[in-house]
Each structure stands twice: as structure tokens, then as C-alpha cells.
Design a protein around this motif. Structure first.
Motif, PDB file in Angstrom:
ATOM      1  N   ALA A 130       0.825  -1.216   0.000  1.00 52.61           N
ATOM      2  CA  ALA A 130       0.000   0.000   0.000  1.00 52.61           C
ATOM      3  C   ALA A 130       0.853   1.257   0.000  1.00 52.61           C
ATOM      4  CB  ALA A 130      -0.935   0.004   1.208  1.00 52.61           C
ATOM      5  N   GLN A 131       1.938   1.254   0.763  1.00 49.23           N
ATOM      6  CA  GLN A 131       2.759   2.463   0.871  1.00 49.23           C
ATOM      7  C   GLN A 131       3.587   2.719  -0.387  1.00 49.23           C
ATOM      8  OE1 GLN A 131       5.476   2.039   4.171  1.00 49.23           O
ATOM      9  NE2 GLN A 131       6.804   0.594   3.105  1.00 49.23           N
ATOM     10  N   ASN A 132       3.835   1.664  -1.160  1.00 48.28           N
ATOM     11  CA  ASN A 132       4.611   1.821  -2.390  1.00 48.28           C
ATOM     12  C   ASN A 132       4.174   0.746  -3.387  1.00 48.28           C
ATOM     13  OD1 ASN A 132       6.433   2.192  -4.434  1.00 48.28           O
ATOM     14  ND2 ASN A 132       8.254   1.646  -3.244  1.00 48.28           N
ATOM     15  N   THR A 133       3.300   1.121  -4.311  1.00 44.89           N
ATOM     16  CA  THR A 133       2.755   0.138  -5.255  1.00 44.89           C
ATOM     17  C   THR A 133       3.799  -0.375  -6.237  1.00 44.89           C
ATOM     18  OG1 THR A 133       2.062   1.913  -6.762  1.00 44.89           O
ATOM     19  CG2 THR A 133       0.434   1.141  -5.146  1.00 44.89           C
ATOM     20  N   LYS A 134       4.973   0.253  -6.259  1.00 46.35           N
ATOM     21  CA  LYS A 134       6.027  -0.182  -7.179  1.00 46.35           C
ATOM     22  C   LYS A 134       7.112  -1.002  -6.473  1.00 46.35           C
ATOM     23  CE  LYS A 134       5.361   3.549 -10.517  1.00 46.35           C
ATOM     24  NZ  LYS A 134       4.043   3.935 -10.016  1.00 46.35           N
ATOM     25  N   ASP A 135       6.879  -1.381  -5.238  1.00 48.32           N
ATOM     26  CA  ASP A 135       7.839  -2.190  -4.472  1.00 48.32           C
ATOM     27  C   ASP A 135       7.778  -3.637  -4.967  1.00 48.32           C
ATOM     28  OD1 ASP A 135       9.296  -3.657  -2.590  1.00 48.32           O
ATOM     29  OD2 ASP A 135       8.640  -2.419  -0.905  1.00 48.32           O
ATOM     30  N   ILE A 181      -2.201  -3.342 -12.100  1.00 51.50           N
ATOM     31  CA  ILE A 181      -2.643  -2.359 -13.093  1.00 51.50           C
ATOM     32  C   ILE A 181      -2.879  -1.004 -12.422  1.00 51.50           C
ATOM     33  CG2 ILE A 181      -4.362  -1.792 -14.848  1.00 51.50           C
ATOM     34  CD1 ILE A 181      -5.021  -4.844 -14.917  1.00 51.50           C
ATOM     35  N   VAL A 182      -3.574  -1.027 -11.281  1.00 53.16           N
ATOM     36  CA  VAL A 182      -3.870   0.220 -10.570  1.00 53.16           C
ATOM     37  C   VAL A 182      -2.569   0.896 -10.132  1.00 53.16           C
ATOM     38  CG1 VAL A 182      -4.924   1.215  -8.496  1.00 53.16           C
ATOM     39  CG2 VAL A 182      -6.144  -0.535  -9.804  1.00 53.16           C
ATOM     40  N   GLY A 183      -1.614   0.091  -9.692  1.00 49.26           N
ATOM     41  CA  GLY A 183      -0.347   0.641  -9.212  1.00 49.26           C
ATOM     42  C   GLY A 183       0.421   1.400 -10.272  1.00 49.26           C
ATOM     43  N   ARG A 184       0.255   1.016 -11.542  1.00 52.52           N
ATOM     44  CA  ARG A 184       1.010   1.695 -12.602  1.00 52.52           C
ATOM     45  C   ARG A 184       0.242   2.869 -13.204  1.00 52.52           C
ATOM     46  NH1 ARG A 184       0.380  -2.552 -17.723  1.00 52.52           N
ATOM     47  NH2 ARG A 184      -1.611  -1.701 -18.457  1.00 52.52           N
ATOM     48  N   LYS A 216       1.597  17.602 -13.829  1.00 54.90           N
ATOM     49  CA  LYS A 216       1.970  16.644 -12.778  1.00 54.90           C
ATOM     50  C   LYS A 216       1.259  15.320 -12.994  1.00 54.90           C
ATOM     51  CE  LYS A 216       2.688  20.152  -9.175  1.00 54.90           C
ATOM     52  NZ  LYS A 216       2.262  20.615  -7.815  1.00 54.90           N
ATOM     53  N   SER A 217       1.938  14.242 -12.663  1.00 56.76           N
ATOM     54  CA  SER A 217       1.334  12.913 -12.738  1.00 56.76           C
ATOM     55  C   SER A 217       0.901  12.498 -11.333  1.00 56.76           C
ATOM     56  CB  SER A 217       2.340  11.889 -13.283  1.00 56.76           C
ATOM     57  OG  SER A 217       2.596  12.125 -14.642  1.00 56.76           O
ATOM     58  N   LEU A 218      -0.387  12.270 -11.179  1.00 56.57           N
ATOM     59  CA  LEU A 218      -0.926  11.892  -9.872  1.00 56.57           C
ATOM     60  C   LEU A 218      -1.237  10.403  -9.831  1.00 56.57           C
ATOM     61  CD1 LEU A 218      -3.542  14.751  -9.270  1.00 56.57           C
ATOM     62  CD2 LEU A 218      -1.114  14.735  -8.673  1.00 56.57           C
ATOM     63  N   SER A 219      -1.050   9.800  -8.662  1.00 55.83           N
ATOM     64  CA  SER A 219      -1.528   8.433  -8.470  1.00 55.83           C
ATOM     65  C   SER A 219      -3.052   8.487  -8.432  1.00 55.83           C
ATOM     66  CB  SER A 219      -1.000   7.865  -7.149  1.00 55.83           C
ATOM     67  OG  SER A 219      -1.597   8.544  -6.050  1.00 55.83           O
ATOM     68  N   VAL A 220      -3.716   7.348  -8.594  1.00 57.24           N
ATOM     69  CA  VAL A 220      -5.173   7.384  -8.573  1.00 57.24           C
ATOM     70  C   VAL A 220      -5.691   7.799  -7.189  1.00 57.24           C
ATOM     71  CG1 VAL A 220      -5.608   5.824 -10.490  1.00 57.24           C
ATOM     72  CG2 VAL A 220      -5.210   4.872  -8.221  1.00 57.24           C
ATOM     73  N   GLY A 221      -4.915   7.532  -6.142  1.00 52.78           N
ATOM     74  CA  GLY A 221      -5.310   7.969  -4.799  1.00 52.78           C
ATOM     75  C   GLY A 221      -5.309   9.479  -4.687  1.00 52.78           C
ATOM     76  N   GLN A 222      -4.266  10.116  -5.222  1.00 49.45           N
ATOM     77  CA  GLN A 222      -4.190  11.578  -5.212  1.00 49.45           C
ATOM     78  C   GLN A 222      -5.266  12.182  -6.113  1.00 49.45           C
ATOM     79  OE1 GLN A 222       0.019  11.648  -6.371  1.00 49.45           O
ATOM     80  NE2 GLN A 222       0.459  12.841  -4.535  1.00 49.45           N
ATOM     81  N   ALA A 223      -5.491  11.540  -7.255  1.00 47.71           N
ATOM     82  CA  ALA A 223      -6.503  12.043  -8.187  1.00 47.71           C
ATOM     83  C   ALA A 223      -7.897  11.977  -7.576  1.00 47.71           C
ATOM     84  CB  ALA A 223      -6.455  11.239  -9.485  1.00 47.71           C
ATOM     85  N   ALA A 224      -8.170  10.914  -6.819  1.00 41.93           N
ATOM     86  CA  ALA A 224      -9.478  10.754  -6.181  1.00 41.93           C
ATOM     87  C   ALA A 224      -9.767  11.920  -5.243  1.00 41.93           C
ATOM     88  CB  ALA A 224      -9.550   9.434  -5.427  1.00 41.93           C
ATOM     89  N   LYS A 239       1.417   5.667  -3.718  1.00 46.54           N
ATOM     90  CA  LYS A 239       0.582   4.972  -2.743  1.00 46.54           C
ATOM     91  C   LYS A 239      -0.669   4.428  -3.432  1.00 46.54           C
ATOM     92  CE  LYS A 239      -0.133   6.897   1.318  1.00 46.54           C
ATOM     93  NZ  LYS A 239      -0.370   7.866   2.411  1.00 46.54           N
ATOM     94  N   ARG A 240      -1.222   3.349  -2.895  1.00 44.27           N
ATOM     95  CA  ARG A 240      -2.479   2.849  -3.442  1.00 44.27           C
ATOM     96  C   ARG A 240      -3.617   3.752  -2.977  1.00 44.27           C
ATOM     97  NH1 ARG A 240      -5.724  -1.597  -0.081  1.00 44.27           N
ATOM     98  NH2 ARG A 240      -7.248   0.039  -0.407  1.00 44.27           N
ATOM     99  N   PRO A 241      -4.750   3.750  -3.682  1.00 44.78           N
ATOM    100  CA  PRO A 241      -5.878   4.588  -3.257  1.00 44.78           C
ATOM    101  C   PRO A 241      -6.590   3.987  -2.056  1.00 44.78           C
ATOM    102  CG  PRO A 241      -6.484   3.299  -5.184  1.00 44.78           C
ATOM    103  CD  PRO A 241      -5.022   3.046  -4.947  1.00 44.78           C
TER     104      PRO A 241
END
Length: 596
Positions: free
Chosen positions: A82-87, A176-179, A191-199, A353-355
Motif C-alpha cells: 500500500a505504501q509503495n505500489t512499485k515495491d 494495473i492500478v499501481g502503474r 503533474k502525474s498523480l496516483s489514482v489515490g491523489q486524483a481521487a 501509494k495505493r488509493p
């Protein structure tokens, strides 16, 4: 200076994150213990005498000890991913932990076979033993549910295949969501936002910002819709094939069993909500008038009424939550203060981060961790209180046997929603102006609409999806249709626009651990209303009664829990109506204040 850190501390659980040597050792020992336990169970003969029952006691005690460690490992990898979707290391660990969970499920299936094989006389004697008397409900539940399933060897095969079949589709969804990223322009910079930030952007004070983000949001999920249709169709297909093999016709059988509730309770709850929807469409219409639009768009429903809404700093939110908990439960306040001070909360707004938000518990350490992305909105304050409610629920159960701690999602959402309600109600009462009071009431009613309409649309969609999935794969186009139909019905067609790709963007549809991850939220919301009404009458005197109720959530059917602690019948509409009436008062107040 910031008082509380917004980054959680995982080092006190296992130092080193996804590279932790200690976690590797922990997993290695757990794998060996599970293999040894399964071997012992395979060689164990069915008890025939009372003296042999003590071997069964040992097996149950051992299973609970291993259960703690399985839960500990699952909680840790969920925090890492959750803290790093690219880990990438964390993703590999997730696969290993899922294999462990499958092995544990196989162990429990062997234990279920052992329990099923006992004669009625030996079964009765087993439950009378002092060591197991606190687990009477849980053991009877295991035996009853096992009797509804296939033979042990077939159930173990399903569990084994599910790791790279069923659960793997959930992993694909998360990958898929993580990328995914959504680009926005801020201050002349892209700026590129994660889906969590975009939400979070869809709760913006500015309607143009919300609408622009809603368009980008739908496009982003639409671009990946074919892949998400695959994940949903295949995990749904696996689930349906399992049900078919077991002879289960009703897709709600498993959710009802998991939530320890009768379907009559669920049906009565939804029917009562539907009967009361005109009250809440009045609120939606009034909010549309206040925003100067004919009908609210999907992105307007939870939007603030004014651009003058003040953001609440994380420190202020934490302090306010602790203070409000104190008025009802000093113990819950002290616990929450400790959670903030010891960095149990991950709230920082950053990419990668994940949403969404969640609370997970570490039964070995007897700690919890809370995950969210905090941006200062009122809904974020509510989420923070909500997740602390989950953590406190686990906290008061830590001394119970592990098997008696496994409470269902519907009562889990009761504790969290109750905590959220304490904070929301108090802030409305303490509002310094009518304008502030209206905005805070709107925040409260947003949540009511989410539970009565948004969650209802999810339930309708999922029910209908499974009926269509029985006939074959469901296309993206049809999934969008089903989603729109469900949303229009649930919102009484009161909105000007909807979210056809919501089936893709909502993680809950793709979670494999719990089917129908929707109606328990609404149950918890209304059930907590009943608890809150009682707490309002008794004040801090209700604290111990509340703790007693929470401690019973892992060892009772919800209908029995409600009867014992609230003296109400959940299969009758009266309880649900009284709970909805409490929310309806907020609608009346909101309309009165805004018409002045």
C-alpha cells in the motif's frame, strides 16, 4: 512545527521493510510449522474416546497460535504494497504470504474434518472442556459451515488452485492500478498523480476542477477497462464454479455466512432504506439548488457547498478526534492518542501509494496500522476517525482467544462508523456559525447518501453481475450498462451524470478475500446509529457496555448480538426505521438552515 508524523512506523514490526531479514526468518519458521502441523494432522486418527479429545484441544490451541502469525505476515505485506505500489520485493512477498494463507486454510480444513468426524456425544463433551468453553460458538460455526462444503481433499484442492487462479486476478488488478497515473496541470506545470491523489481532487472546492478530474478519471479507467473486465470476470467465474461444486445456488450464501447474518435481516434493511429514499432525494435536490445546477453530477454529490471551506491540518484533526472520543470513551481517546504518538498512521499525500484507506492489525505485536492519503478535507477527517474505530475494536479484543477475535465485516464497520459519527456529530454541534453548520451537516449527509445510495448501487451491480456471469463472460459494454442501471436505480435517477466505469475503479469489486464487499458498510452505519443513540443517553457510562458489545462481535450471530446488547430485532423494520429517522432529522435541519 508538526506534532504528529504522517508516515507510519513499520520498523517496530519488522525492520528493513520488504528487505527485512527478520521477516524472512519469520516466514521461514511459519512455513516449516505449517508443513509440520499439516503432516501431524494427516497422521492423526479420529478420536473414539473421551481421553483422545485432549489431542483435539491441543490441535485447536496450536491452530490459533499459527493463525496469529499468518495474520501478522498478511498485515505486514499489505502495508508494504500500500505504501509503495512499485515495491517489487513486496509483491513477491505478497505471493509467498498468499501461499502461506492457502496452507493455513488447508490446515483448518483438516481440523474441520476432525470436528465433523466426532460423534455427537464426543462433540458435546469436547465443548464442555474448560479449555474450549470460550470457543463454543466458533467451533460450532466451523462444524456447521464445513458440513456445507465439499470433502476435505476437494476443499484443499480449491484452496491450492486459488493462489494462482482466484487470488491472482486480484493481484493483477492491484498491479494495473499501481502503474496508473492521471496527469493534471497545476501552476503551469503538468503533474502525474496516483489514482489515490486524483481521487482527492474530486472533492475539490472548485466545480470546474472536479468536473475536469471526473472526465480524466473516467477516461483513465476506461483505457484499462478491458484488463479490468478480465480480472472481474475471472475472479467471479472462479467463485461461481466453487459455489456450483458445493451445490450453492445463492451467491449471497457465502456473504451471509461470513457476516453471520440472516438474509431476512439484509432484505429488511434494504427495503426500509428504499422506503425512505424520498427523504434523501430531497437533500440531493436542495444541494443541487445551492450549487446552482439543475441536477448534481456524480462528482458533485460529495463536493463542499462553498469554496470557503477551511482545510484541517493533520495535527488539528488528530487533536480534535482525541478530544471528541474523550467525551464518550476516555479509553478510546487514550488509545487513539497512543496510535498518533507511536506512528501507527500512514497519511502522507505522495505519489506511489495505493488509493483508499484501511486498518490492519498485527496480533502478535498487538498493534494496528492505519493507511490513508490525508489532504485536509472533512471527509479525510472522517476517514481518520473511521479507521481509528477499527483499530480500537481490535484493541479491546486482543486478550480473547484468536478464534473468538475473528469478527465479521458488518460488525467491523459498526465500530468504525460509530467512531466517525462521534466526531461528525460533535463538530456540527460545536459549529460557530450557521454557514459552518450547514457545511458540516452536508458532510454528514454525504456519508448517509454513500451508505444508502452508493453502496446500494454496488450491491445491485454485484448481484446482477453474478447472475449474468453464470451465463458466460460479461463485456466491458455490458458492465458499464449494469453499473449505470444500478446507479440510476439506487440514486432514484436524481443525478445528472454517473460513473459507468465505477466497477473498474472501485477496488472492493476485485477483492477476493470477501465477496460482496458492500452491504456490510450500510449495516454497520445503521447498526452504529442504534449504538450511538444509546450512548447519547448514557454518556461515558456506556463505555463498558460498548466494550462488551465489541468483544462479543467475534462470537455471536449479529441478530443475537443486537438482541443481547441493544434489545432489538434486526429482522423487523422497526430498528432500521428508527436509525434512519435519526439521519432524516439532519436532512430537515439542513433544508431549514439553507432556506433561511
Amino acid at each position: 512545527m508538526q506534532q504528529f508524523s504522517q508516515v507510519w512506523d513499520l520498523e517496530t514490526i519488522f525492520p528493513g521493510g520488504s528487505e527485512s531479514d527478520r521477516f524472512q526468518s519469520f516466514l521461514g519458521e511459519l512455513e516449516a510449522d505449517l508443513a509440520s502441523f499439516q503432516k501431524d494432522l494427516n497422521e492423526k486418527t479420529q478420536p473414539k474416546t473421551e481421553d483422545e479429545l485432549f489431542g483435539v484441544v491441543h490441535v485447536i490451541v496450536r491452530a490459533q497460535e499459527i493463525s496469529k502469525r499468518v495474520r501478522e505476515s498478511g498485515a505486514f505485506v499489505s502495508c508494504l504494497t500500500a505504501q509503495n505500489t512499485k515495491d517489487e520485493e513486496a509483491k513477491l512477498l505478497t505471493g509467498r504470504v498468499k501461499q502461506l494463507s492457502s496452507s493455513y486454510s488447508s490446515v483448518m480444513t483438516s481440523i474441520d474434518e476432525l470436528l465433523l468426524g466426532l460423534s455427537d456425544d464426543l462433540w458435546k463433551r469436547l465443548l464442555e472442556l474448560d479449555e474450549l468453553s470460550p470457543l463454543t460458538y466458533n467451533l460450532e460455526e466451523r462444524r456447521r459451515l464445513a458440513n456445507d462444503k465439499l470433502s476435505g481433499d476437494k476443499e484443499k484442492l480449491i484452496q491450492s488452485l486459488s493462489v494462482d487462479g482466484y487470488h491472482a486476478w486480484g493481484d493483477v488488478y492491484n498491479t494495473i492500478v499501481g502503474r496508473m497515473t492521471i496527469e493534471v496541470e497545476e501552476d503551469g506545470e503538468v503533474k502525474s498523480l496516483s489514482v489515490g491523489q486524483a481521487a482527492n481532487k474530486m472533492s475539490s472546492k472548485d466545480r470546474e476542477t472536479r468536473q475536469a478530474m471526473a472526465g480524466k478519471w473516467e477516461k483513465a479507467w476506461g483505457d484499462e477497462a478491458e484488463l479490468f473486465a478480465n480480472t472481474l470476470n475471472h475472479l467471479g467465474g472462479f467463485r461461481l464454479q466453487t459455489y456450483k461444486a458445493r451445490g450453492w445456488d445463492n451467491v449471497l450464501k457465502e456473504p451471509m455466512d461470513i457476516n453471520r447474518m440472516d438474509q431476512k435481516t439484509l432484505d429488511v434493511m434494504w427495503k426500509t432504506i428504499e422506503d425512505n429514499k424520498p427523504t434523501f432525494t430531497r437533500y440531493l435536490k436542495r444541494k443541487a439548488e445551492l450549487l446552482g445546477v439543475e441536477k448534481l453530477d456524480w462528482s458533485d454529490v460529495s463536493a463542499p457547498l462553498t469554496s470557503e471551506v477551511e482545510e484541517v491540518s493533520y495535527d488539528d484533526a488528530a487533536t480534535m478526534i482525541v478530544q471528541q472520543f474523550e467525551t464518550f470513551s476516555p479509553k478510546m481517546a487514550a488509545f487513539s492518542k497512543k496510535a498518533f504518538e507511536e506512528r501507527w498512521v500512514e497519511a502522507e499525500s505522495r505519489s506511489g501509494k495505493r488509493p483508499g484507506g484501511f486498518c490492519t492489525s498485527f496480533p502478535v505485536k498487538e498493534q494496528s496500522r492505519i493507511f490513508m492519503t490525508y489532504d485536509g478535507s472533512a471527509s479525510n477527517v472522517a476517514t481518520l476517525a473511521h479507521e481509528l474505530g477499527h483499530a480500537y475494536h481490535q484493541h479491546v479484543m486482543n486478550d480473547l482467544p484468536q478464534m473468538a477475535q475473528r469478527y465479521a465485516m458488518n460488525v467491523a464497520e459498526t465500530a468504525s462508523t460509530f467512531a466517525e459519527m462521534i466526531v461528525a456529530d460533535a463538530t456540527v454541534k460545536q459549529a460557530t456559525s450557521e454557514k459552518a453548520k450547514v457545511q458540516l451537516l452536508d458532510d454528514k449527509l454525504n456519508r448517509a447518501v454513500a451508505f444508502f445510495m452508493n453502496i446500494h448501487s454496488r450491491f445491485l451491480f454485484e448481484t446482477r453481475f453474478y447472475e449474468e456471469r453464470k451465463k458466460g463472460l460479461v463485456s466491458v459494454h455490458r458492465l458499464n450498462e449494469l453499473m449505470l442501471e444500478a446507479q440510476k436505480e439506487a440514486y432514484c435517477d436524481e443525478l445528472g451524470s454517473y460513473s459507468p466505469h465505477f466497477w473498474a475503479s472501485k477496488l472492493h469489486f476485485h477483492i477476493t478475500g470477501v465477496p460482496f464487499y458492500n452491504f456490510p458498510y450500510t449495516f454497520g452505519y445503521l447498526f452504529s446509529m442504534g449504538i450511538y443513540a444509546k450512548a447519547a443517553e448514557e454518556g461515558t457510562a456506556f463505555e463498558e457496555s460498548y466494550i462488551d458489545l465489541l468483544r462479543d462481535t467475534g462470537r455471536m450471530q449479529v441478530e443475537d448480538l443486537a438482541k443481547k446488547h441493544l434489545d432489538v430485532d434486526l429482522t423487523e423494520s422497526e430498528f432500521w426505521q428508527k436509525a434512519i429517522d435519526l439521519v432524516a432529522k439532519d436532512v430537515e435541519t439542513f433544508i431549514d438552515l439553507t432556506e433561511k
